[in-house]
Design a protein around this motif. Structure first.
Motif, mmCIF file in Angstrom:
data_model
loop_
_atom_site.group_PDB
_atom_site.id
_atom_site.type_symbol
_atom_site.label_atom_id
_atom_site.label_comp_id
_atom_site.label_asym_id
_atom_site.label_seq_id
_atom_site.Cartn_x
_atom_site.Cartn_y
_atom_site.Cartn_z
ATOM 1 N N GLN A 157 -9.078 13.106 -14.629
ATOM 2 C CA GLN A 157 -9.825 11.873 -14.929
ATOM 3 C C GLN A 157 -8.902 10.666 -14.967
ATOM 4 O O GLN A 157 -9.199 9.617 -14.404
ATOM 5 N N GLU A 158 -7.758 10.827 -15.630
ATOM 6 C CA GLU A 158 -6.799 9.706 -15.715
ATOM 7 C C GLU A 158 -6.246 9.379 -14.331
ATOM 8 O O GLU A 158 -6.086 8.209 -13.973
ATOM 9 N N GLY A 159 -5.966 10.418 -13.557
ATOM 10 C CA GLY A 159 -5.416 10.214 -12.220
ATOM 11 C C GLY A 159 -6.420 9.515 -11.313
ATOM 12 O O GLY A 159 -6.066 8.613 -10.548
ATOM 13 N N LEU A 160 -7.684 9.923 -11.399
ATOM 14 C CA LEU A 160 -8.715 9.293 -10.562
ATOM 15 C C LEU A 160 -8.898 7.827 -10.942
ATOM 16 O O LEU A 160 -9.100 6.962 -10.089
ATOM 17 N N ARG A 161 -8.775 7.553 -12.241
ATOM 18 C CA ARG A 161 -8.929 6.172 -12.704
ATOM 19 C C ARG A 161 -7.757 5.321 -12.195
ATOM 20 O O ARG A 161 -7.970 4.213 -11.685
ATOM 21 N N LEU A 162 -6.535 5.872 -12.298
ATOM 22 C CA LEU A 162 -5.365 5.137 -11.794
ATOM 23 C C LEU A 162 -5.519 4.890 -10.295
ATOM 24 O O LEU A 162 -5.300 3.783 -9.790
ATOM 25 N N GLU A 163 -5.918 5.930 -9.560
ATOM 26 C CA GLU A 163 -6.088 5.789 -8.112
ATOM 27 C C GLU A 163 -7.086 4.679 -7.792
ATOM 28 O O GLU A 163 -6.856 3.824 -6.922
ATOM 29 N N ARG A 164 -8.207 4.677 -8.521
ATOM 30 C CA ARG A 164 -9.254 3.674 -8.251
ATOM 31 C C ARG A 164 -8.749 2.263 -8.534
ATOM 32 O O ARG A 164 -8.988 1.328 -7.777
ATOM 33 N N ARG A 165 -8.004 2.133 -9.652
ATOM 34 C CA ARG A 165 -7.497 0.788 -10.004
ATOM 35 C C ARG A 165 -6.479 0.304 -8.959
ATOM 36 O O ARG A 165 -6.485 -0.863 -8.575
ATOM 37 N N LEU A 166 -5.614 1.212 -8.503
ATOM 38 C CA LEU A 166 -4.643 0.817 -7.462
ATOM 39 C C LEU A 166 -5.374 0.477 -6.172
ATOM 40 O O LEU A 166 -5.048 -0.486 -5.475
ATOM 41 N N PHE A 167 -6.390 1.289 -5.858
ATOM 42 C CA PHE A 167 -7.218 1.030 -4.675
ATOM 43 C C PHE A 167 -7.833 -0.376 -4.778
ATOM 44 O O PHE A 167 -7.756 -1.175 -3.841
ATOM 45 N N HIS A 168 -8.411 -0.690 -5.956
ATOM 46 C CA HIS A 168 -9.014 -2.030 -6.147
ATOM 47 C C HIS A 168 -7.965 -3.120 -5.932
ATOM 48 O O HIS A 168 -8.233 -4.136 -5.290
ATOM 49 N N SER A 169 -6.757 -2.894 -6.476
ATOM 50 C CA SER A 169 -5.739 -3.956 -6.439
ATOM 51 C C SER A 169 -5.324 -4.295 -5.007
ATOM 52 O O SER A 169 -4.909 -5.413 -4.716
ATOM 53 N N LEU A 170 -5.454 -3.334 -4.096
ATOM 54 C CA LEU A 170 -5.018 -3.599 -2.719
ATOM 55 C C LEU A 170 -5.931 -4.591 -2.010
ATOM 56 O O LEU A 170 -5.564 -5.169 -0.982
ATOM 57 N N PHE A 171 -7.122 -4.828 -2.591
ATOM 58 C CA PHE A 171 -8.006 -5.852 -2.009
ATOM 59 C C PHE A 171 -7.504 -7.261 -2.306
ATOM 60 O O PHE A 171 -8.070 -8.238 -1.821
ATOM 61 N N ALA A 172 -6.430 -7.353 -3.095
ATOM 62 C CA ALA A 172 -5.810 -8.666 -3.336
ATOM 63 C C ALA A 172 -4.697 -8.931 -2.325
ATOM 64 O O ALA A 172 -4.043 -9.962 -2.389
ATOM 65 N N THR A 173 -4.465 -8.003 -1.385
ATOM 66 C CA THR A 173 -3.317 -8.176 -0.475
ATOM 67 C C THR A 173 -3.752 -8.632 0.923
ATOM 68 O O THR A 173 -4.873 -8.327 1.373
ATOM 69 N N ASP A 174 -2.839 -9.321 1.616
ATOM 70 C CA ASP A 174 -3.083 -9.709 3.013
ATOM 71 C C ASP A 174 -3.175 -8.467 3.894
ATOM 72 O O ASP A 174 -3.868 -8.479 4.922
ATOM 73 N N ASP A 175 -2.442 -7.421 3.509
ATOM 74 C CA ASP A 175 -2.429 -6.220 4.341
ATOM 75 C C ASP A 175 -3.813 -5.585 4.447
ATOM 76 O O ASP A 175 -4.182 -5.046 5.500
ATOM 77 N N GLN A 176 -4.584 -5.631 3.375
ATOM 78 C CA GLN A 176 -5.951 -5.076 3.441
ATOM 79 C C GLN A 176 -6.792 -5.908 4.419
ATOM 80 O O GLN A 176 -7.531 -5.355 5.243
ATOM 81 N N LYS A 177 -6.637 -7.215 4.371
ATOM 82 C CA LYS A 177 -7.407 -8.084 5.288
ATOM 83 C C LYS A 177 -6.995 -7.781 6.736
ATOM 84 O O LYS A 177 -7.822 -7.622 7.624
ATOM 85 N N SER A 189 0.840 -1.214 0.000
ATOM 86 C CA SER A 189 0.000 0.000 0.000
ATOM 87 C C SER A 189 0.871 1.258 0.000
ATOM 88 O O SER A 189 0.515 2.262 -0.625
ATOM 89 N N LEU A 190 2.038 1.219 0.656
ATOM 90 C CA LEU A 190 2.941 2.381 0.601
ATOM 91 C C LEU A 190 3.365 2.666 -0.834
ATOM 92 O O LEU A 190 3.329 3.798 -1.303
ATOM 93 N N ARG A 191 3.775 1.611 -1.530
ATOM 94 C CA ARG A 191 4.276 1.805 -2.892
ATOM 95 C C ARG A 191 3.157 2.258 -3.822
ATOM 96 O O ARG A 191 3.343 3.116 -4.695
ATOM 97 N N ALA A 192 1.960 1.691 -3.628
ATOM 98 C CA ALA A 192 0.823 2.097 -4.472
ATOM 99 C C ALA A 192 0.462 3.557 -4.212
ATOM 100 O O ALA A 192 0.144 4.320 -5.134
ATOM 101 N N CYS A 193 0.521 3.944 -2.948
ATOM 102 C CA CYS A 193 0.187 5.325 -2.580
ATOM 103 C C CYS A 193 1.189 6.293 -3.217
ATOM 104 O O CYS A 193 0.809 7.318 -3.799
ATOM 105 N N LYS A 194 2.460 5.937 -3.146
ATOM 106 C CA LYS A 194 3.504 6.782 -3.745
ATOM 107 C C LYS A 194 3.284 6.890 -5.256
ATOM 108 O O LYS A 194 3.355 7.982 -5.825
ATOM 109 N N GLU A 195 2.967 5.770 -5.882
ATOM 110 C CA GLU A 195 2.753 5.791 -7.342
ATOM 111 C C GLU A 195 1.575 6.696 -7.699
ATOM 112 O O GLU A 195 1.656 7.505 -8.628
ATOM 113 N N ALA A 196 0.489 6.586 -6.938
ATOM 114 C CA ALA A 196 -0.712 7.370 -7.253
ATOM 115 C C ALA A 196 -0.464 8.861 -7.057
ATOM 116 O O ALA A 196 -0.842 9.688 -7.902
#
Ligand code: CO8
Length: 263
Positions: A228-248, A211-218
């Motif tokens: 619009q492009e930035g919001l879309r990237l943010e949303r996709r990175l946000f979605h991807s974090l639901f695949a991590t143990d850290d979100q759980k 999540s740190l690295r995704a946050c830095k990227e966004a």
């Protein structure tokens, strides 16, 4: 070990997940010469590839300078063909926000000038001491900033102040750097700067590494993308974090009223 930097991979007061790089050419106010560049790129690449390190602090080895710019004695006799053919300073992008995904704190005491300020702006959080002085004095040498000073500084503090600094070569003090949004915090002296930077780094490093690295990227994408492009990237990175143990773990810890233990 390096000749021009000091790397501390387990600094006192650190939580085992942070590292410090100190630029160490104090007699030349940490002027950035080829050897220092090479050491710094090597060390940051190694730290970026080390999954145990979740936050890096970049600082100067003394209170007098973070870095007083690229080494003028090394540049003085170069001609256009030399610098164009070798694409001078292009390799600095290795340290920039896009290439190094580990969050980097620039902890600045004293002079932070020219390429030194450009290097600090490639980092993610800038903090400084009261005695810090920021500047893009290249105009006094008959050149202009060459590693992001005209671009990153303008995005960070706006056109008028950026123009002022780069056209006059005047320095900006810590107070103005703070009110202009160039730095996030100002501390009394170098010792406090390092102590507090370690605390910030510990706090950052206690979060999940993905999540740190995704946050830095966004956040860094905000410099380059439309809203619009930035919001879309943010949303996709946000979605991807639901695949991590850290979100759980993070959400479970909140509901169980305990601190999260990110792996
Ligand atoms: N390059 C080489 N040597 C330097 C530099 C520098 N940038 N800055 C300071 N030094 C050396 C001095 O020559 C001096 O060496 P010596 O003791 O052998 O004479 C020593 O450091 C101490 O400096 P001073 O005696 O000048 O110390 P003062 O306290 O009187 O002044 C200043 C401090 C105001 C910081 C002064 O040294 C100064 O103006 N330095 C130059 C600042 C400057 O012009 N920086 C911009 C350089 S150009 C640049 O950065 C282009 C960037 C391109 C991209 C880079 C990629 C990251």
């Amino acid at each position: 070990s390096y000749d021009n930097i000091i790397v501390d991979s387990s600094p006192e007061g650190g939580n085992g997940k942070i590292a410090i790089i100190k630029m160490n050419r104090p007699k030349a106010l940490n002027a950035l010469n080829d050897e220092l560049f090479t050491d710094l790129i090597h060390a940051t690449t190694a730290i970026n590839n080390d999954t145990n390190v979740r936050c890096l602090i970049l600082t100067g080895s003394t209170s007098k300078a973070f870095a007083a710019g690229a080494d003028i004695s090394e540049m003085k006799d170069k001609n256009f063909e030399d610098v164009y053919r070798n694409d001078m300073f292009a390799e600095w992008q290795e340290i920039s926000k896009r290439s190094t995904s580990t969050p980097i704190i620039a902890a600045i005491s004293g002079y932070c000038l020219g390429g030194g300020n450009e290097l600090a702006m490639m980092c993610d959080i800038m903090v400084c001491t009261k005695n810090a002085k920021f500047g893009q004095p290249e105009i006094n040498l008959g050149i202009i900033p060459g590693a992001g000073g005209t671009q990153r500084l303008t995005r960070m503090i706006g056109k008028s102040k950026s123009m002022y600094m780069s056209l006059t070569g005047d320095f900006m003090d810590a107070n103005e750097a703070y009110t202009s949004g160039l730095v996030a915090k100002v501390y009394d002296d170098h010792d406090e700067l390092i102590k507090e930077s370690i605390q910030i780094a510990n706090k950052v490093a206690s979060k999940g590494s993905i999540s740190l690295r995704a946050c830095k990227e966004a956040i860094n994408a905000a410099d380059e993308l439309s809203l619009q492009e930035g919001l879309r990237l943010e949303r996709r990175l946000f979605h991807s974090l639901f695949a991590t143990d850290d979100q759980k773990e993070g959400m479970a810890a909140f509901l169980e009223k305990r601190p999260a233990n990110f792996k």
